[in-house]
Design a protein around this motif. Structure first.
Motif, mmCIF file in Angstrom:
data_model
loop_
_atom_site.group_PDB
_atom_site.id
_atom_site.type_symbol
_atom_site.label_atom_id
_atom_site.label_comp_id
_atom_site.label_asym_id
_atom_site.label_seq_id
_atom_site.Cartn_x
_atom_site.Cartn_y
_atom_site.Cartn_z
ATOM 1 N N GLU A 213 32.002 41.084 -76.453
ATOM 2 C CA GLU A 213 31.025 40.445 -75.585
ATOM 3 C C GLU A 213 31.640 39.273 -74.829
ATOM 4 O O GLU A 213 31.515 39.167 -73.609
ATOM 5 C CB GLU A 213 29.832 39.967 -76.425
ATOM 6 N N ILE A 214 32.317 38.389 -75.540
ATOM 7 C CA ILE A 214 32.830 37.171 -74.895
ATOM 8 C C ILE A 214 34.063 37.441 -74.042
ATOM 9 O O ILE A 214 34.387 36.645 -73.148
ATOM 10 C CB ILE A 214 33.144 36.082 -75.937
ATOM 11 N N LYS A 215 34.737 38.577 -74.308
ATOM 12 C CA LYS A 215 35.920 38.910 -73.517
ATOM 13 C C LYS A 215 35.572 39.091 -72.044
ATOM 14 O O LYS A 215 36.391 38.876 -71.159
ATOM 15 C CB LYS A 215 36.557 40.192 -74.077
ATOM 16 N N LYS A 216 34.310 39.446 -71.773
ATOM 17 C CA LYS A 216 33.879 39.711 -70.400
ATOM 18 C C LYS A 216 33.797 38.441 -69.564
ATOM 19 O O LYS A 216 33.964 38.479 -68.342
ATOM 20 C CB LYS A 216 32.511 40.393 -70.403
ATOM 21 N N TRP A 217 33.516 37.287 -70.217
ATOM 22 C CA TRP A 217 33.225 36.099 -69.418
ATOM 23 C C TRP A 217 33.887 34.814 -69.904
ATOM 24 O O TRP A 217 33.813 33.790 -69.233
ATOM 25 C CB TRP A 217 31.708 35.863 -69.356
ATOM 26 N N SER A 218 34.541 34.833 -71.071
ATOM 27 C CA SER A 218 35.133 33.592 -71.582
ATOM 28 C C SER A 218 36.424 33.260 -70.849
ATOM 29 O O SER A 218 37.031 34.104 -70.188
ATOM 30 C CB SER A 218 35.403 33.712 -73.083
ATOM 31 N N ARG A 219 36.814 32.011 -70.990
ATOM 32 C CA ARG A 219 38.038 31.529 -70.345
ATOM 33 C C ARG A 219 39.238 31.971 -71.160
ATOM 34 O O ARG A 219 39.311 31.742 -72.349
ATOM 35 C CB ARG A 219 37.988 29.997 -70.245
ATOM 36 N N LYS A 220 40.190 32.604 -70.478
ATOM 37 C CA LYS A 220 41.384 33.051 -71.174
ATOM 38 C C LYS A 220 42.255 31.857 -71.536
ATOM 39 O O LYS A 220 42.347 30.886 -70.789
ATOM 40 C CB LYS A 220 42.191 34.021 -70.302
ATOM 41 N N LYS A 221 42.877 31.969 -72.711
ATOM 42 C CA LYS A 221 43.738 30.891 -73.181
ATOM 43 C C LYS A 221 45.007 30.850 -72.349
ATOM 44 O O LYS A 221 45.705 31.841 -72.203
ATOM 45 C CB LYS A 221 44.099 31.106 -74.655
ATOM 46 N N GLY A 222 45.306 29.694 -71.797
ATOM 47 C CA GLY A 222 46.515 29.542 -71.008
ATOM 48 C C GLY A 222 47.699 29.170 -71.880
ATOM 49 O O GLY A 222 47.563 28.798 -73.032
ATOM 50 N N SER A 223 48.881 29.297 -71.314
ATOM 51 C CA SER A 223 50.074 28.917 -72.065
ATOM 52 C C SER A 223 50.207 27.408 -72.093
ATOM 53 O O SER A 223 49.689 26.698 -71.236
ATOM 54 C CB SER A 223 51.320 29.528 -71.416
#
Length: 688
Positions: A213-223
């Motif tokens: 569910e959250i993969k659709k709209w959450s902020r991806k972790k940056g390096s």
């Protein structure tokens, strides 16, 4: 614990929230039970869960629902909609609460809370918002109330302004979003214990559904933001200059003499100022605690109990590749010396979420340099001077204030870098320090200095499950114009190993054995499932081992199982080798026995290409190991953490298929069929 804001301020302990108070207590109690019923083993995790449960209750009240038994799928969708569009602070309408508070002050329905300093009591003000602390109120809502009160002549406690204000994050990271949604999952998981107020439907099937569910709209972790080589060297050299200066042992000796009545003699102050001047670090302040700008003066407490430990932590972190929480977990007396005079450090490994039992079940021994040993020795002397009773290296006691010293490496690094006057980047931007940057520094410099024959050796030291992460660390060096020789594909080349190299590789092999034990123990306890042909065989073997231990004791509930479980599993693990594939899609369990090598798919492919008898090979060859070649091999297994590789390959193949024609399309269709077959087999195993 406030729940609702003005004009209807209510606490969790008020009668109308009795159901929620019971629910919170039960969930916290169940969460710390042994697995599989519970899952929490650390106090900080329990604190975060409590915070998320309180926010869930506040958000539910904001939706106009007074109990969990009245929750509906529509309420869950509304909750998700708020979280998705506005972030964490959107779950509660703080802006309307701010307007209500201002109206309350304006109409004299509310009395402005004043503290003993005749300033506005911000904690009491936060309670009017329905939270415990002003930091839990979004700054725009809090500022609107503060602006109104400031216009009326009220003052606030002096808060030093930040150079850049923290932005209000409206798009949550995947980790944070998962934490915020956890209460929904737990309400159903512990439904059997919540008969007083049961949720009437199942909001999420499991944690994997929340992740989807959250993969659709959450902020991806940056390096992690990179430090330039010049900045790393500057920070490290200045930290070392401080630790090796006569000032540090002098200060440590002085700490041992301090008591509640703090005072420093003039000769002592003059010597400290002289050494600070030599180091170009300003002067010593008059007060014991820091109340002036660091560039003007540094207090004795900050110097002795904060900056000297932070300098040591920087040297240790940059010389060992340990993470922040692993540095925090270092204990005294863990440095050892081998027959060749090489130093090793016993350290806890947190990232792999070790579940070993027994005294040393969660420890690994890693090689360290004399520089790291110096920093550890200095910290052990400082700890002894403060007389803190714990065994943890960075637990210090303030002899003057008679309290524990808070040493958060991430929070203190910024001020430490400012005090050291760490050089700006090439483009002149302000240096941004973070504990995780030190791991990149280690990966880059050690790979170059010690010429690891393969990436897996470095990856095991860094404790990365996925080799792609280690490879990415090394790739960052190229962007910084450091010369590296990537020998990851040269495993077949002859190498001239010195005794020191052999010792170092032995150390890495010891870490590798610990890695194998951790994977097998996690699978044995049911915390993870291994996929692939080899994974299926390993799971069956572990089930048999569990039966052996189960004949003696209950492995989930009894401490008496420690020795039996460790003994049996270590014997089983001692003959196993898990080699990560360089592409990061799985592990190979093939050893160098003739029977194993003949069955290896990569060697069969190599034999076919070269026209050489497969029996002539003495080891697997990853150059002939495509992902599906490995995926269909009897020696292959994978972990859920590595599944994104396969998921991404399926997606790429499907997207490419839309534009492909002719022979290319047929090749893609064949590959996609193989990937989907592999996916079906693996997901079936994990669901079993």
């Amino acid at each position: 614990m406030p729940i609702t804001g003005f004009p209807r301020v209510r606490l969790l302990t008020d009668p109308e929230f009795e159901r929620d108070l019971i629910t919170v207590k039960i969930i916290l109690k169940e969460s710390v039970q042994p697995q599989p019923r519970g899952w929490i083993t650390e106090y900080l995790t329990l604190q975060r869960l409590l915070s998320n449960l309180l926010m869930f209750i506040r958000a539910r009240e904001d939706l106009g629902i007074d109990r969990n038994s009245r929750l509906t799928p529509e309420a869950k969708r509304a909750y998700l909609r708020k979280l998705r569009t506005g972030g964490y602070y959107k779950l509660v309408d703080f802006s309307s609460r701010a307007r209500a508070i201002v109206k309350g002050f304006a109409s004299d329905r509310l009395v402005v809370p004043i503290n003993e300093r005749n300033q506005v009591n911000l904690e009491a003000l936060a309670n009017l918002f329905g939270v415990q602390h002003p930091g839990a109120v979004p700054h725009d809502a809090l500022d609107s109330v503060k602006s109104y009160l400031a216009a009326k002549g009220y003052s606030f406690r002096d808060q030093r302004a930040r150079a850049t204000r923290r932005a209000l994050v409206r798009k949550l990271s995947a980790t944070r979003a998962r934490e915020v949604l956890t209460p929904w999952l737990l309400l159903f998981k512990y439904r059997d214990a919540l008969s007083h107020d049961q949720i009437p439907f199942r909001p999420f099937l499991n944690g994997k559904e929340i992740q989807s569910e959250i993969k659709k709209w959450s902020r991806k972790k940056g390096s992690t933001k990179e430090l330039k080589p010049a900045q790393v060297v500057d920070l490290l050299s200045k930290s070392m200059a401080l630790l090796t200066d006569p000032l540090v042992p002098f200060v440590i000796d002085l700490v041992a003499t301090l008591g509640p009545n703090f005072s420093i003699s003039t000769p002592t102050r003059d010597f400290i100022n002289e050494r600070l001047g030599v180091l170009n670090l300003g002067v010593l302040g008059d007060a014991y605690t820091q109340n002036e700008d660091l560039l003007t003066s540094v207090s004795f407490r900050t110097l002795a109990l904060v900056f000297i430990p932070i300098a040591a932590a920087c040297v240790i972190a940059m010389g060992t590749a340990r993470r922040k929480d692993e540095i925090d977990s270092l204990q005294v007396g863990r440095v050892t010396t081998d027959k060749l005079g090489q130093f090793s450090l016993g350290t806890q490994i947190r990232k792999l979420k070790n579940r070993g039992v027994g005294k040393e079940g969660h420890m690994a021994s890693i090689p360290i340099s004399a520089t790291v040993k110096l920093a550890i020795d200095m910290m052990e002397k400082l700890k002894a001077a403060t007389a803190h009773p714990s065994s943890y290296l960075f637990d210090l006691r303030d002899p003057v204030l008679e309290t524990a010293v808070s040493l958060d490496l991430t929070k203190r690094l910024k001020s430490f870098g400012d005090w050291l006057r760490v050089s700006a980047s090439d483009e002149g931007s302000t240096t941004e320090l973070a504990a995780h940057q030190f791991r990149k520094f280690f990966a880059i410099t050690y790979f170059y200095r010690y010429r690891f024959p393969s990436l897996p050796a470095l990856s095991l030291h860094m404790m990365h499950l996925n080799l792609d992460v280690t490879r990415a660390y090394l790739a960052s060096a190229a962007r910084n114009s450091l010369l590296l020789q990537d020998e990851s594909k040269a495993t077949g080349k002859a190498s001239k190993a010195t005794p020191r190299d052999v010792t170092r590789l032995d150390d890495f092999e010891e870490v590798g054995r610990g890695f194998v034990f951790d994977i097998l123990f996690s699978a044995m306890r049911g915390d993870i499932k291994l996929g692939g042909a080899a994974g299926l065989h390993l799971m069956r073997d572990l089930a048999k081992l569990t039966e052996q231990v189960g004949d003696i004791v209950d492995v989930h509930d009894s401490v008496d199982a420690d020795d039996a479980l460790n003994s049996i599993l270590k014997r089983f693990a001692s003959g196993k080798t898990f080699r990560p594939h360089p592409e990061g899609h799985g592990f190979c369990t093939c050893d160098q026995t003739a029977g194993c090598l003949i069955a290896a798919n990569c060697l069969r492919a190599k034999s076919s290409v070269l026209g050489v008898d497969v029996k002539s090979f003495n080891d697997v060859d990853h150059d002939y190991a495509e992902d599906l070649t490995c995926g269909t091999c009897v020696h292959h297994f994978t972990l859920p953490e590595l599944w994104p590789y396969w998921d991404n390959e399926i997606t790429r193949c499907e997207e490419a298929l839309d534009e492909a024609h002719g022979e290319q399309r047929r090749a893609l269709e064949e590959r996609l069929e193989g990937l989907r077959t592999y996916e079906a087999n693996i997901t079936w195993q994990w669901a079993a």
